[in-house]
Design a protein around this motif. Structure first.
Motif, PDB file in Angstrom:
ATOM      1  N   LYS A  51     -18.221 -33.041 -69.379  1.00 31.17           N
ATOM      2  CA  LYS A  51     -18.087 -33.033 -70.833  1.00 31.17           C
ATOM      3  C   LYS A  51     -18.722 -31.738 -71.308  1.00 31.17           C
ATOM      4  O   LYS A  51     -19.910 -31.498 -71.081  1.00 31.17           O
ATOM      5  N   GLU A  79     -12.494 -37.829 -82.230  1.00 30.49           N
ATOM      6  CA  GLU A  79     -13.384 -38.759 -81.540  1.00 30.49           C
ATOM      7  C   GLU A  79     -13.166 -40.141 -82.146  1.00 30.49           C
ATOM      8  O   GLU A  79     -13.429 -40.342 -83.328  1.00 30.49           O
ATOM      9  N   HIS A 120     -17.772 -43.214 -80.185  1.00 26.98           N
ATOM     10  CA  HIS A 120     -18.861 -42.490 -79.518  1.00 26.98           C
ATOM     11  C   HIS A 120     -20.124 -43.333 -79.697  1.00 26.98           C
ATOM     12  O   HIS A 120     -20.559 -43.567 -80.799  1.00 26.98           O
TER      13      HIS A 120
END
Length: 174
Positions: free
Chosen positions: A131, A165, A168
Motif C-alpha cells: 500500500k 475509498e 477504511h
C-alpha cells in the motif's frame, strides 16, 4: 470454614486479570479494546464509567493486555488527503526468484521506503502487496522508477490506483 476459604481463593484467581491465560479475552476485555480502538485518548476513568467498572480493574486489564502484546501501541491516525498524500496505490510485486536470501533482502529494503505504508507477503499470483501513498502521479512514477525498481530481484509490479475509498478502518474484529 475450609470450604469458604477455597471459594475465596478461586474467586480471587477468577477476578485477577494477571492470572488469565495469555491471549484470552473475555467480554469486558473486548469492550475495553473496542472503546480504545474508537478513541485511544479515553481515560481509564472514562472507560470504567462506560463499562460500570471502577478504574482499578480497567487499569489492570489494560496493563495485562499491553504486557501480552494484545495492545501493541497507541497511535494518532491521520487524514491522508489532508496531509497532502492524495494518491494511494496498491502494488502487486512478484520476485523473479524465490530464494530465502532474496526474500529477506526485499523485505528489509521495502521497509525503508517511506511511501510504503503497508507490505504483506501474500500467496497467489504475486508475492507481495504494497500500500503506497504519495502526493501526486508524478511522485508515484518517481517512486516506481527510482525506488521500487532499484530493489533487486523484482520480476513484475502491477499497480492499482485507488479512485475512491469505500471502507477504511483500523479496528480489529473482536
Amino acid at each position: 470454614m475450609i470450604l469458604e476459604i477455597i471459594v475465596r481463593i478461586d474467586m480471587a484467581k477468577a477476578s485477577n486479570p494477571e492470572k488469565k491465560s495469555a491471549g484470552r479475552l473475555d467480554a469486558v476485555d473486548k469492550k475495553i479494546l473496542d472503546l480504545l480502538q474508537d478513541n485511544a485518548k479515553l481515560t481509564i476513568k472514562e472507560i470504567g464509567a462506560r463499562l460500570h467498572l471502577t478504574p482499578t480493574p480497567v487499569y489492570e486489564r489494560i496493563r495485562r493486555m499491553e504486557k501480552q502484546g494484545i495492545i501493541s501501541r497507541y497511535v494518532a491516525l491521520l487524514n491522508r488527503a489532508r496531509t497532502g498524500n492524495n494518491l494511494m496505490a496498491f502494488c502487486a510485486v512478484s520476485l523473479d526468484t524465490h530464494k530465502a536470501e532474496y526474500i529477506s533482502t526485499f523485505e528489509k529494503e521495502v521497509v525503508k521506503l517511506a511511501e510504503v505504508q503497508e507490505c504483506y507477503h501474500v500467496a497467489g499470483q504475486n508475492d507481495y502487496l504494497l500500500k503506497v501513498t504519495v502526493t501526486s502521479m508524478e511522485e508515484y512514477q518517481s517512486f516506481l522508477a527510482k525506488k521500487l525498481a532499484s530493489l533487486q530481484h523484482i520480476g513484475k509490479v502491477v499497480s492499482s490506483l485507488v479512485m475512491s475509498e469505500i471502507k477504511h478502518t483500523h479496528k480489529v474484529r473482536l
